[in-house]
Design an enzyme around this catalytic site. Structure first.
Site, PDB file in Angstrom:
ATOM      1  N   HIS A 126       0.844  -1.191   0.000  1.00 43.44           N
ATOM      2  CA  HIS A 126       0.000   0.000   0.000  1.00 43.44           C
ATOM      3  C   HIS A 126       0.877   1.238   0.000  1.00 43.44           C
ATOM      4  O   HIS A 126       1.922   1.268   0.657  1.00 43.44           O
ATOM      5  CB  HIS A 126      -0.929   0.020   1.228  1.00 43.44           C
ATOM      6  CG  HIS A 126      -2.070   0.975   1.119  1.00 43.44           C
ATOM      7  ND1 HIS A 126      -1.931   2.319   1.377  1.00 43.44           N
ATOM      8  CD2 HIS A 126      -3.366   0.784   0.767  1.00 43.44           C
ATOM      9  CE1 HIS A 126      -3.102   2.920   1.207  1.00 43.44           C
ATOM     10  NE2 HIS A 126      -3.986   2.012   0.831  1.00 43.44           N
TER      11      HIS A 126
ATOM     12  N   ASP B 152      -7.937  -3.962  -0.557  1.00 44.92           N
ATOM     13  CA  ASP B 152      -8.527  -4.099  -1.886  1.00 44.92           C
ATOM     14  C   ASP B 152      -8.473  -5.546  -2.374  1.00 44.92           C
ATOM     15  O   ASP B 152      -9.379  -6.009  -3.066  1.00 44.92           O
ATOM     16  CB  ASP B 152      -7.797  -3.191  -2.881  1.00 44.92           C
ATOM     17  CG  ASP B 152      -7.924  -1.729  -2.509  1.00 44.92           C
ATOM     18  OD1 ASP B 152      -9.059  -1.265  -2.325  1.00 44.92           O
ATOM     19  OD2 ASP B 152      -6.893  -1.050  -2.375  1.00 44.92           O
TER      20      ASP B 152
END
Length: 428
Positions: free
Chosen positions: A306, A363
């Site tokens: 991330h 995600d």
């Protein structure tokens, strides 16, 4: 606020001081607002080193894997609270009493219906229109229906518009899905919870009864919570910038939806599913893992690591457990889900991924859950937008509540032609 100062020395000028500001958490910031009076200003493409505002809503410490909403860790909220309670917290600043929560839930529930003429907007779209295009257009059009809450200077009207947006986004999102597959729109039911209602409007049909699976409803509620707000990202900043001009709340949220639609922002879980389809089967995973480790190869594993969280994504911890609960409950035989689970195992065990902290992020898991539920990838970003609306509108309201709030006006470093004289076309 600290008494520390930063001294700036510009060649040919006397040194001058800038105040250093401290928040309740995070890094100190240098207040550069008076730089213009000194004849200079900062250059920061993407605003990666610039605090554009003060906010009390969300705090992120990417190095430590911390995400706080109004001071509360996301892990505690996701495990012990609900999406609507989190909405109340973001909008009002404090957790509600049981009475206040019940009142808030009832208010949201009774605002889920949309004006019947809104269906006409959908019928104006071509049948293969992307659901995000429909969502963006219809949300922007809401301002033509609700004239009674367009005064941005009235806190009561701002609150009413916030409630309406939180309540109606699931209905509009489900309408976009139903229109895209040629099924009739489904009206909300007041006896259902927020997540149950969304699933009901997505998957029920007039020809038969639909029973909401409580495990799926719980998973959807957590997906909503884990995407509710994420500090000053591109779409939130877009909403704030649009709102600084005095635009109405529906136009501002439509602007946020448009920003979120970009694949670099809201399309991460959709990109993850696309990657899984590219890999195709478990036996091809070693080939793609090797490609991911090869710096010369353009292939990248989507849904791992991330930009903000350098150690781990605190939302992914919650989502991982929920993901496995859903897959166990549904017992789905899907080769792509098998690929996803094997990739997860490798990312958590392979020294290369562990060393580089390429952990599965939120995600990755949310995309798997949504696919398992039966939601098409074209709806992934729509659900993200629906979840994030409460964060957007909370930041919008916070900004308008500030004294001396100004319209956004970023500066630029001009690199074009210097002043030159115009030459008529016959002399060129």
């Amino acid at each position: 606020m600290a008494d520390k100062k930063a001294t700036v020395q510009v060649t040919g000028q006397e040194p001058f001081d800038l105040p250093i500001m401290s928040g309740t958490a995070g890094n100190d910031v240098i207040d550069v607002r008076t730089l213009g009076a000194q004849g200079v200003f900062t250059y920061d493409p993407g605003f990666l080193a610039t605090a554009s505002c003060q906010s009390e809503i969300t705090f992120i410490d990417g190095g430590k894997g911390v995400l706080l909403h109004r001071g509360y860790p996301i892990e505690q909220l996701a495990n012990d609270s609900s999406y609507l309670e989190l909405c109340y917290l973001l909008l009002h600043g404090e957790l509600p009493s049981s009475e206040k929560l019940e009142e808030f839930e009832e208010t949201i529930t009774h605002h889920t219906m949309v004006h019947e003429k809104i269906a006409n907007f959908f019928h104006g779209f071509v049948v293969d229109a992307h659901p995000m295009a429909m969502l963006c257009g219809v949300v922007g059009a809401l301002s033509s229906f609700y004239h009674d809450d367009l005064s941005i200077t009235d806190p009561a009207q701002r609150k009413r518009s916030a409630y309406r947006l939180v309540a109606k986004l699931p209905t509009i999102a489900a309408m976009a899905y139903k229109y895209s597959i040629g099924q009739p729109f489904v009206y909300p039911k007041n006896k259902l919870s927020y997540s149950e209602n969304f699933l009901h409007m997505m998957f029920s049909v007039p020809a038969e009864d639909y029973e909401v699976n409580p495990i799926i409803a719980k998973a959807m509620d957590k997906i909503f919570m884990l995407h509710a707000d994420h500090e000053q990202n591109a779409s939130t900043s877009t909403v704030r910038l649009a709102g600084s001009s005095g635009a109405n709340p529906y136009a501002c949220i439509a602007a946020g939806i448009a920003s979120l639609w970009g694949p670099a922002h809201g399309g991460a879980n959709e990109a993850c599913l696309t990657m899984l389809q590219q890999i195709g089967s478990v036996d091809r995973i070693p080939e793609f893992v090797a490609k991911a480790k090869d710096k010369a190869d353009p292939f990248r594993l989507m849904g791992f690591g991330h930009r903000v969280y350098k150690n781990f994504d605190p939302r992914a911890k919650v989502m991982r457990e929920t993901c496995h609960e859903v897959l166990t409950a549904l017992k789905i035989n899907d080769p792509l889900l098998d690929v996803a689970m094997e990739l997860e195992r490798i990312a958590l065990e392979d020294p290369y991924f562990v060393e580089k902290k390429l952990y599965p992020n939120v995600d990755f898991y949310s995309g798997i859950i949504l696919k398992a539920i039966g939601i098409p990838t074209s709806m992934f970003t729509v659900i993200f937008a629906m979840s994030r609306t409460v964060g957007w509108i909370s930041h919008w309201d916070e900004m308008l509540s500030e004294k001396g709030q100004k319209i956004g006006r970023p500066r630029q470093l001009y690199t074009g032609a210097p002043k030159r004289d115009y030459v008529t076309v016959d002399k060129r």
